[in-house]
Write a protein that holds these residues in place. Structure first.
Motif, PDB file in Angstrom:
ATOM      1  N   LEU A 214       1.476  -1.230   0.285  1.00 23.35           N
ATOM      2  CA  LEU A 214       0.189   0.234  -0.168  1.00 23.35           C
ATOM      3  C   LEU A 214       1.075   1.039   0.111  1.00 23.35           C
ATOM      4  O   LEU A 214       0.816   2.488  -0.403  1.00 23.35           O
ATOM      5  CB  LEU A 214      -0.740   0.052   0.943  1.00 23.35           C
ATOM      6  CG  LEU A 214      -1.941  -0.736   1.502  1.00 23.35           C
ATOM      7  CD1 LEU A 214      -2.809  -1.285   2.728  1.00 23.35           C
ATOM      8  CD2 LEU A 214      -2.756  -0.553  -0.082  1.00 23.35           C
ATOM      9  N   THR A 215       2.151   0.839   0.138  1.00 24.71           N
ATOM     10  CA  THR A 215       2.835   2.636   0.822  1.00 24.71           C
ATOM     11  C   THR A 215       3.762   2.402  -0.714  1.00 24.71           C
ATOM     12  O   THR A 215       4.510   3.703   0.144  1.00 24.71           O
ATOM     13  CB  THR A 215       3.100   2.039   2.314  1.00 24.71           C
ATOM     14  OG1 THR A 215       3.827   1.426   1.935  1.00 24.71           O
ATOM     15  CG2 THR A 215       1.701   2.113   3.312  1.00 24.71           C
ATOM     16  N   GLY A 216       4.548   0.713  -0.395  1.00 28.86           N
ATOM     17  CA  GLY A 216       5.483   1.573  -1.379  1.00 28.86           C
ATOM     18  C   GLY A 216       6.760   1.321  -0.370  1.00 28.86           C
ATOM     19  O   GLY A 216       7.808   2.182  -0.992  1.00 28.86           O
ATOM     20  N   ARG A 217       7.088   1.231   0.431  1.00 28.60           N
ATOM     21  CA  ARG A 217       8.307   1.442   1.449  1.00 28.60           C
ATOM     22  C   ARG A 217       7.872  -0.247   2.455  1.00 28.60           C
ATOM     23  O   ARG A 217       7.077  -0.925   2.530  1.00 28.60           O
ATOM     24  CB  ARG A 217       8.044   1.697   2.436  1.00 28.60           C
ATOM     25  CG  ARG A 217       7.347   4.014   1.784  1.00 28.60           C
ATOM     26  CD  ARG A 217       6.469   4.383   3.047  1.00 28.60           C
ATOM     27  NE  ARG A 217       8.179   3.830   4.554  1.00 28.60           N
ATOM     28  CZ  ARG A 217       6.739   4.438   5.605  1.00 28.60           C
ATOM     29  NH1 ARG A 217       5.823   5.343   5.666  1.00 28.60           N
ATOM     30  NH2 ARG A 217       8.337   5.015   7.238  1.00 28.60           N
ATOM     31  N   VAL A 218       9.047  -0.775   2.092  1.00 31.95           N
ATOM     32  CA  VAL A 218      10.003  -2.325   2.863  1.00 31.95           C
ATOM     33  C   VAL A 218      10.372  -1.694   4.459  1.00 31.95           C
ATOM     34  O   VAL A 218      11.194  -0.988   4.713  1.00 31.95           O
ATOM     35  CB  VAL A 218      10.843  -2.788   2.341  1.00 31.95           C
ATOM     36  CG1 VAL A 218      11.933  -3.957   2.695  1.00 31.95           C
ATOM     37  CG2 VAL A 218      10.330  -3.384   0.564  1.00 31.95           C
ATOM     38  N   HIS A 219       9.665  -2.233   5.193  1.00 32.03           N
ATOM     39  CA  HIS A 219       9.723  -1.574   6.755  1.00 32.03           C
ATOM     40  C   HIS A 219      11.056  -1.667   6.701  1.00 32.03           C
ATOM     41  O   HIS A 219      11.337  -3.140   6.432  1.00 32.03           O
ATOM     42  CB  HIS A 219       8.911  -1.742   7.525  1.00 32.03           C
ATOM     43  CG  HIS A 219       9.116  -1.034   8.729  1.00 32.03           C
ATOM     44  ND1 HIS A 219       9.111  -1.042   9.952  1.00 32.03           N
ATOM     45  CD2 HIS A 219       7.177   0.105   9.121  1.00 32.03           C
ATOM     46  CE1 HIS A 219       8.920  -0.079  10.685  1.00 32.03           C
ATOM     47  NE2 HIS A 219       8.030   0.483  10.050  1.00 32.03           N
ATOM     48  N   LEU A 220      11.751  -1.264   7.522  1.00 33.18           N
ATOM     49  CA  LEU A 220      13.192  -1.626   7.931  1.00 33.18           C
ATOM     50  C   LEU A 220      13.449  -3.144   8.777  1.00 33.18           C
ATOM     51  O   LEU A 220      14.270  -3.620   8.473  1.00 33.18           O
ATOM     52  CB  LEU A 220      14.708  -0.622   8.107  1.00 33.18           C
ATOM     53  CG  LEU A 220      14.772   0.617   7.362  1.00 33.18           C
ATOM     54  CD1 LEU A 220      15.493   1.504   8.075  1.00 33.18           C
ATOM     55  CD2 LEU A 220      15.535   0.281   6.366  1.00 33.18           C
TER      56      LEU A 220
END
Length: 428
Positions: A214-220
C-alpha cells in the motif's frame, strides 16, 4: 461441518460465478477486443469482412488488436503498484499505443483502413474508461484484521475498508482477505481461524506485506525477517535494463543537447564560473564515481554540504529554476553512458553523506546492490531528503524498488518523473 464449509466459502468476496466472470481480467480483455476491434469492423464492413478477404482489412484488424492489448496489459501491470489508479493511465496508454501502431504501419507503407483505426481508438477509450470507473467501487479492498501484535501500525490506509475483528469469526462479512501480524503470539482459536480461512480460499496476509504493497515502502525491521538473497535483483533484467539505458540516452540526446547548451550559457551569464559541477558519489557495489551536474550554486559560497530545508542562500537564481524542473540532472546522461548510473535507480549520495548514513541508518549500504539512477522510486514518492529521519523513509522506498526490480516499475517511475518535471514536486 459441511454447513460451516459452505458458510465460510460465502465469506470470500467476489466468489460467486457471475462476480468472478464480470471482474475477471481475462474476460474483460476478451470482451474489450470484441467491442473495440470487431464491433467497429462489423459496423464498417458488415459481413463482407468474412466473405471478402482483403489484406488491408486484416492488417488493420491485427494492428488495432495489438494496440488495444498492449495498452490494457501495460495498465494492468502498473496498477499493482501503490498509488496507481487505472483510470488515470488508460487514456494516455491507449492514445500512445494507437499512435505508435499507426506510425509503424505508415513507416512500413502498409495500406490501412483509417476509419477502422479511429473508430477502434474512440470505442477503446470509451469502453475502458467507463469500465474502470464503474469497477472502482467494487475493487476497493475490504480486509478483515486480526487485532493482535503490531497491526495498528500497518493497517490504517484510507483507501482500504478495514474490518476489525472482535472474535475469530467473519460472521456475514464478505472480505478480500484477512490481515494478521504473523509474528504475534496468537492463541489456538485465532490460529484455527486463520487455517480455516486458508482452507476455504480466503487469503491470509501478513500485515507488514500489506503495508508494503500500500505504501511502496519495505519497513526496515522487515529486513530482519528476510535473508539478504531474497532482495537480490534479477540479473536478467539488469542486462536488459542496461541496454535500455544506452538506447534511451542515445535516443534523447539530440533533443536535450540544445537545452543543455542553452543552460550552460544562462548559468555562465548569471554567475561567473564553470557551468558544470562534479562531485564524488557512492555508486554501484559501493564504488565511488564522479557525477556530472549543471552548477546551481554560487562559487565559493560555504554551506552545510547538502541542500537544507527552506531557502538555501547558496543556490543561484538560475539554479532554483533548473533544480525545480530537474534540468540540472541532464549531464548525468553521460554518467549513464559510462555505466556509472542508470536512468532509473536509487539516488546516489555524496561519499560524505553515505558514510554518515552508513553509521546511523540500518542497511544503508544495501541500496548499492543496483546501479544508482537519475530518477528513482524514492524521488518520485518523497522528493528530497537529507536528514536521517527523511533518509530512513527514502531508504524504505529504495528497498521496495530493489525488491520489485522490474521493467513495469521502471515505466511507472518514468511516468511520475515526467509529472515531477512538469510540476516541480520535491525539488530544492
Amino acid at each position: 461441518m459441511e454447513t460451516f464449509t459452505n458458510f465460510m466459502e460465502q465469506n470470500r468476496r467476489h466468489s460467486r460465478w457471475y462476480e468472478k466472470l464480470l471482474l475477471s481480467y481475462r474476460f474483460n480483455q476478451a470482451l474489450g477486443l470484441i467491442i473495440a476491434v470487431l464491433l467497429p469492423a462489423m459496423f464498417q464492413w458488415s459481413w463482407s469482412l468474412i466473405a471478402e478477404w482483403q489484406a488491408e482489412r486484416c492488417i488493420t484488424l491485427l494492428g488495432t488488436a495489438v494496440a488495444y492489448l498492449v495498452a490494457i496489459i501495460a495498465v494492468h501491470r502498473l496498477v499493482h503498484f501503490p498509488r496507481t489508479k487505472a483510470f488515470l493511465y488508460i487514456i494516455p496508454f491507449i492514445t500512445i499505443s494507437y499512435i505508435v501502431m499507426a506510425a509503424v504501419l505508415m513507416s512500413l507503407q502498409t495500406e490501412t483502413a483509417t476509419t477502422q483505426i479511429v473508430l477502434s481508438y474512440l470505442i477503446a477509450v470509451l469502453y475502458c474508461s467507463m469500465g474502470y470507473q464503474l469497477s472502482t467501487r467494487y475493487r476497493t479492498r475490504k480486509l478483515a484484521v486480526v487485532p493482535f501484535g503490531r497491526v495498528h501500525e500497518f493497517c490504517h490506509d484510507k483507501n482500504v475498508d478495514w474490518r476489525w475483528l472482535e472474535n475469530p469469526d467473519l460472521e456475514t462479512m464478505r472480505v478480500d482477505g484477512v490481515v494478521a501480524d504473523l509474528r504475534a503470539d496468537l492463541d489456538d482459536k485465532w490460529q484455527k481461524f486463520l487455517a480455516d480461512c486458508t482452507i476455504h480460499r480466503i487469503p491470509v496476509f501478513n500485515a507488514r506485506q500489506v503495508h508494503e504493497s500500500l505504501t511502496g515502502r519495505v519497513h526496515l525491521d522487515h529486513l530482519y525477517e528476510n535473508k539478504y538473497g531474497s532482495l537480490t535483483p534479477s540479473e536478467n533484467y539488469e542486462l536488459v535494463k542496461r541496454l535500455i539505458d544506452v538506447f534511451g540516452v542515445l535516443l534523447v540526446l539530440p533533443v536535450v543537447l540544445p537545452i543543455m547548451l542553452a543552460t550552460m550559457i544562462i548559468i555562465k551569464r548569471d554567475d561567473p564560473g564553470p557551468a558544470f559541477f562534479n562531485q564524488q558519489r557512492m555508486g554501484f557495489h559501493c564504488r565511488p564515481f564522479k557525477l556530472f551536474k549543471f552548477r546551481s550554486m554560487y562559487m565559493n559560497h560555504e554551506g552545510l554540504g547538502f541542500t537544507s530545508e527552506g531557502e538555501d542562500p547558496r543556490i543561484t537564481r538560475v539554479g532554483k529554476v533548473i533544480r525545480k524542473y530537474r534540468i540540472d540532472e541532464l549531464p548525468q546522461l553521460f554518467n549513464v553512458l559510462k555505466g556509472d548510473m542508470s536512468l532509473i535507480g536509487p539516488r546516489p549520495e555524496s561519499c560524505n553523506l553515505a558514510e554518515w548514513y552508513e553509521r546511523d541508518v540500518p542497511f544503508f549500504n544495501y541500496r548499492h546492490v543496483v546501479r544508482p539512477g537519475i530518477s528513482g522510486w524514492a524521488q518520485v514518492e518523497l522528493g528530497y531528503a537529507a536528514e536521517v529521519e527523511g533518509m530512513t523513509k527514502k531508504l524504505e522506498h529504495d528497498f521496495y524498488y530493489i525488491k520489485n526490480f522490474s521493467f513495469w516499475l521502471d515505466v511507472l517511475i518514468v511516468i511520475r518523473t515526467i509529472k515531477t518535471m512538469l510540476t516541480g514536486f520535491g525539488a530544492r
